[in-house]
Write a protein that holds these residues in place. Structure first.
Motif, PDB file in Angstrom:
ATOM      1  N   ASP A 150      54.270  36.397  26.250  1.00 34.19           N
ATOM      2  CA  ASP A 150      55.174  35.466  25.560  1.00 34.19           C
ATOM      3  C   ASP A 150      54.937  35.478  24.050  1.00 34.19           C
ATOM      4  OD1 ASP A 150      55.992  34.708  28.049  1.00 34.19           O
ATOM      5  OD2 ASP A 150      55.098  32.696  27.992  1.00 34.19           O
ATOM      6  N   PHE A 151      53.706  35.797  23.621  1.00 34.74           N
ATOM      7  CA  PHE A 151      53.362  35.650  22.203  1.00 34.74           C
ATOM      8  C   PHE A 151      53.616  36.913  21.381  1.00 34.74           C
ATOM      9  CE2 PHE A 151      50.801  32.692  24.672  1.00 34.74           C
ATOM     10  CZ  PHE A 151      51.240  31.503  24.112  1.00 34.74           C
ATOM     11  N   ASP A 152      53.310  38.093  21.956  1.00 34.23           N
ATOM     12  CA  ASP A 152      53.471  39.308  21.140  1.00 34.23           C
ATOM     13  C   ASP A 152      54.253  40.406  21.865  1.00 34.23           C
ATOM     14  OD1 ASP A 152      51.657  40.325  22.964  1.00 34.23           O
ATOM     15  OD2 ASP A 152      49.943  39.975  21.648  1.00 34.23           O
ATOM     16  N   ASN A 153      54.798  40.049  23.044  1.00 31.02           N
ATOM     17  CA  ASN A 153      55.648  40.981  23.792  1.00 31.02           C
ATOM     18  C   ASN A 153      54.919  42.251  24.254  1.00 31.02           C
ATOM     19  OD1 ASN A 153      58.165  40.914  24.920  1.00 31.02           O
ATOM     20  ND2 ASN A 153      59.028  42.365  23.436  1.00 31.02           N
ATOM     21  N   HIS A 154      53.597  42.202  24.202  1.00 32.59           N
ATOM     22  CA  HIS A 154      52.811  43.347  24.670  1.00 32.59           C
ATOM     23  C   HIS A 154      52.892  43.437  26.195  1.00 32.59           C
ATOM     24  CE1 HIS A 154      50.223  45.980  22.360  1.00 32.59           C
ATOM     25  NE2 HIS A 154      49.554  46.202  23.475  1.00 32.59           N
ATOM     26  N   HIS A 155      52.757  44.623  26.744  1.00 36.67           N
ATOM     27  CA  HIS A 155      52.802  44.816  28.194  1.00 36.67           C
ATOM     28  C   HIS A 155      51.551  44.192  28.832  1.00 36.67           C
ATOM     29  CE1 HIS A 155      53.505  46.781  32.036  1.00 36.67           C
ATOM     30  NE2 HIS A 155      54.726  46.954  31.604  1.00 36.67           N
ATOM     31  N   LEU A 156      51.758  43.317  29.835  1.00 36.37           N
ATOM     32  CA  LEU A 156      50.620  42.649  30.480  1.00 36.37           C
ATOM     33  C   LEU A 156      49.947  43.595  31.474  1.00 36.37           C
ATOM     34  CD1 LEU A 156      52.373  39.203  31.125  1.00 36.37           C
ATOM     35  CD2 LEU A 156      50.763  39.772  29.296  1.00 36.37           C
ATOM     36  N   ILE A 157      48.645  43.415  31.630  1.00 41.29           N
ATOM     37  CA  ILE A 157      47.897  44.284  32.543  1.00 41.29           C
ATOM     38  C   ILE A 157      47.013  43.438  33.469  1.00 41.29           C
ATOM     39  CG2 ILE A 157      47.780  46.283  30.983  1.00 41.29           C
ATOM     40  CD1 ILE A 157      44.841  45.300  30.362  1.00 41.29           C
ATOM     41  N   LYS A 158      46.514  44.074  34.518  1.00 44.27           N
ATOM     42  CA  LYS A 158      45.477  43.432  35.334  1.00 44.27           C
ATOM     43  C   LYS A 158      44.131  43.882  34.795  1.00 44.27           C
ATOM     44  CE  LYS A 158      44.990  41.903  39.463  1.00 44.27           C
ATOM     45  NZ  LYS A 158      45.299  40.504  39.234  1.00 44.27           N
ATOM     46  N   ARG A 159      43.154  42.982  34.735  1.00 48.29           N
ATOM     47  CA  ARG A 159      41.813  43.372  34.319  1.00 48.29           C
ATOM     48  C   ARG A 159      41.209  44.285  35.372  1.00 48.29           C
ATOM     49  NH1 ARG A 159      38.564  38.047  32.462  1.00 48.29           N
ATOM     50  NH2 ARG A 159      36.951  39.206  33.574  1.00 48.29           N
ATOM     51  N   SER A 160      40.436  45.280  34.922  1.00 48.92           N
ATOM     52  CA  SER A 160      39.900  46.252  35.885  1.00 48.92           C
ATOM     53  C   SER A 160      38.893  45.610  36.840  1.00 48.92           C
ATOM     54  CB  SER A 160      39.248  47.418  35.147  1.00 48.92           C
ATOM     55  OG  SER A 160      38.114  46.949  34.450  1.00 48.92           O
ATOM     56  N   ASP A 161      38.320  44.452  36.444  1.00 56.27           N
ATOM     57  CA  ASP A 161      37.332  43.812  37.331  1.00 56.27           C
ATOM     58  C   ASP A 161      37.946  42.678  38.156  1.00 56.27           C
ATOM     59  OD1 ASP A 161      37.694  42.291  35.037  1.00 56.27           O
ATOM     60  OD2 ASP A 161      35.593  41.707  34.860  1.00 56.27           O
ATOM     61  N   ASP A 162      39.283  42.506  38.074  1.00 56.77           N
ATOM     62  CA  ASP A 162      39.932  41.447  38.851  1.00 56.77           C
ATOM     63  C   ASP A 162      40.398  41.973  40.207  1.00 56.77           C
ATOM     64  OD1 ASP A 162      39.515  39.311  37.208  1.00 56.77           O
ATOM     65  OD2 ASP A 162      41.549  39.216  36.405  1.00 56.77           O
ATOM     66  N   ASP A 163      39.470  42.313  41.069  1.00 58.23           N
ATOM     67  CA  ASP A 163      39.860  42.584  42.451  1.00 58.23           C
ATOM     68  C   ASP A 163      38.851  41.929  43.386  1.00 58.23           C
ATOM     69  OD1 ASP A 163      37.697  44.234  43.093  1.00 58.23           O
ATOM     70  OD2 ASP A 163      38.759  46.048  42.568  1.00 58.23           O
ATOM     71  N   VAL A 164      39.171  41.921  44.690  1.00 55.93           N
ATOM     72  CA  VAL A 164      38.393  41.092  45.614  1.00 55.93           C
ATOM     73  C   VAL A 164      36.923  41.507  45.640  1.00 55.93           C
ATOM     74  CG1 VAL A 164      38.189  40.317  48.006  1.00 55.93           C
ATOM     75  CG2 VAL A 164      40.440  40.703  47.017  1.00 55.93           C
ATOM     76  N   SER A 165      36.647  42.809  45.740  1.00 51.15           N
ATOM     77  CA  SER A 165      35.240  43.197  45.912  1.00 51.15           C
ATOM     78  C   SER A 165      34.436  42.952  44.626  1.00 51.15           C
ATOM     79  CB  SER A 165      35.120  44.632  46.415  1.00 51.15           C
ATOM     80  OG  SER A 165      35.202  45.513  45.353  1.00 51.15           O
ATOM     81  N   LYS A 166      35.054  43.224  43.462  1.00 50.95           N
ATOM     82  CA  LYS A 166      34.320  42.973  42.199  1.00 50.95           C
ATOM     83  C   LYS A 166      34.158  41.473  41.951  1.00 50.95           C
ATOM     84  CE  LYS A 166      35.674  47.374  40.506  1.00 50.95           C
ATOM     85  NZ  LYS A 166      36.778  48.052  39.837  1.00 50.95           N
ATOM     86  N   PHE A 167      35.132  40.721  42.378  1.00 47.21           N
ATOM     87  CA  PHE A 167      35.007  39.262  42.267  1.00 47.21           C
ATOM     88  C   PHE A 167      33.781  38.798  43.054  1.00 47.21           C
ATOM     89  CE2 PHE A 167      35.926  35.159  44.386  1.00 47.21           C
ATOM     90  CZ  PHE A 167      35.898  34.334  43.263  1.00 47.21           C
ATOM     91  N   LYS A 168      33.594  39.353  44.253  1.00 47.51           N
ATOM     92  CA  LYS A 168      32.447  38.942  45.084  1.00 47.51           C
ATOM     93  C   LYS A 168      31.137  39.317  44.399  1.00 47.51           C
ATOM     94  CE  LYS A 168      34.554  37.586  49.028  1.00 47.51           C
ATOM     95  NZ  LYS A 168      35.358  37.908  50.156  1.00 47.51           N
ATOM     96  N   THR A 169      31.089  40.510  43.780  1.00 54.25           N
ATOM     97  CA  THR A 169      29.874  40.919  43.050  1.00 54.25           C
ATOM     98  C   THR A 169      29.615  39.958  41.888  1.00 54.25           C
ATOM     99  OG1 THR A 169      30.530  43.188  43.482  1.00 54.25           O
ATOM    100  CG2 THR A 169      28.765  42.885  41.887  1.00 54.25           C
TER     101      THR A 169
END
Ligand code: AMP
Length: 214
Positions: free
Chosen positions: A151-170
Motif C-alpha cells: 500500500d505504501f510503495d507499490n513494491h511486490h509483496l513476498i513471503k519471508r523465506s523462514d515463514d513456513d510450518v517447519s521453520k516456525f517450529k524450529t
C-alpha cells in the motif's frame, strides 16, 4: 527511552512497532529487518547469516552485535528506541544493558506479547511483507488494497523465506528454551499483554503504558 518488544514469532512485534512509531517519536531497531537487509545486500555479514535465518535458527551473537553497532552508528539521532526481536537470550540482554549504560540509558518498558501457538502459526501462514519498506500484511485480516502490492510503495509483496510450518517450529524451540528466560530477567519492567486479540486492543494497552511512563 528504550522499549523492548518481546514475543514469539508472529506475536505482533512488527505491527505494534509501526503503531508506536506513528504516534510517538521512536526509532525502530528490528534485528530481523537488519539481518534481512544485510542478506538482501549480500554484505559480508549477510552472507554469513543467511543459512541460520533460512533454517529458522538464531544468528550467532558475534555477527549480530557488529550489525547492531553499525546500525546504531548510522542512526544515532533518535534517543528513543524500540528494540524489536532483540534481545532474544540472556547473553544478549546483558549486552544490551551494557550498551545502554555506556550512554547513561536503561531499558524502560518491556512489552511481552503473549500469543498462542496456533494463532501465531495462522499469522505466519498468512503473512506477506514488503521487502522495501518492511510493512507486513495478513492475507485474512490486513489485506493489501492492491493484491500482491504494498500500500505504501507499490513494491511486490513476498513471503519471508523462514515463514513456513517447519521453520516456525524450529524458531519456536529457540523461543521457548532461550527467549522465555527473559521474562524473569525483566520481571520488574514487563507488561504482559494477551496478543491473541485485535491489534487495536493491544495497541491501546501499549499506548496508555507509554503515556503513563512519560
Ligand atoms: P524476526 O524478524 O525477529 O522474526 O527474525 C528473523 C530471524 O532473524 C530469526 O529467526 C533469526 O534467524 C534472526 N534473528 C533476529 N533477531 C535475532 C537475535 N536477536 N538473535 C539471533 N538471531 C536473530
Amino acid at each position: 527511552m528504550n522499549i523492548i518488544l518481546l514475543g514469539a514469532p508472529a506475536s505482533g512485534k512488527g505491527t505494534q512497532s509501526e503503531n508506536i512509531i506513528k504516534e510517538f517519536n521512536f526509532f525502530h531497531l528490528s534485528t530481523g529487518d537488519i539481518i534481512r537487509t544485510n542478506i538482501d545486500n549480500q554484505t559480508e555479514y549477510g552472507i554469513k547469516c543467511k543459512k541460520y535465518v533460512q533454517n529458522g535458527k538464531l544468528v550467532p551473537y558475534s555477527l549480530l552485535i557488529d550489525m547492531i553497532n553499525d546500525f546504531l552508528r548510522n542512526n544515532k539521532k533518535n534517543k528513543n528506541i524500540i528494540w524489536d526481536g532483540f534481545p532474544r537470550t540472556i547473553e544478549q540482554a546483558i549486552s544490551l544493558d551494557e550498551i545502554l549504560k555506556k550512554n547513561q540509558q536503561q531499558v524502560d518498558i518491556v512489552f511481552y506479547l503473549n500469543v498462542n501457538e496456533h494463532v501465531a502459526l495462522d499469522r505466519i501462514i498468512n503473512r506477506v511483507v514488503c521487502p522495501k519498506c518492511k510493512s507486513s500484511y495478513n492475507l485474512k485480516h490486513n489485506i493489501p488494497k492492491n493484491p500482491n502490492f504494498c500500500d505504501f510503495d507499490n513494491h511486490h509483496l513476498i513471503k519471508r523465506s523462514d515463514d513456513d510450518v517447519s521453520k516456525f517450529k524450529t524458531r519456536l524451540v529457540d523461543y521457548n528454551t532461550l527467549t522465555k528466560k527473559l521474562l524473569s530477567y525483566y520481571k520488574k519492567k514487563i507488561i504482559k499483554i494477551d496478543s491473541n486479540v485485535d491489534n487495536e486492543i493491544i495497541w491501546k494497552i501499549i499506548r496508555d503504558a507509554i503515556n503513563d511512563y512519560n
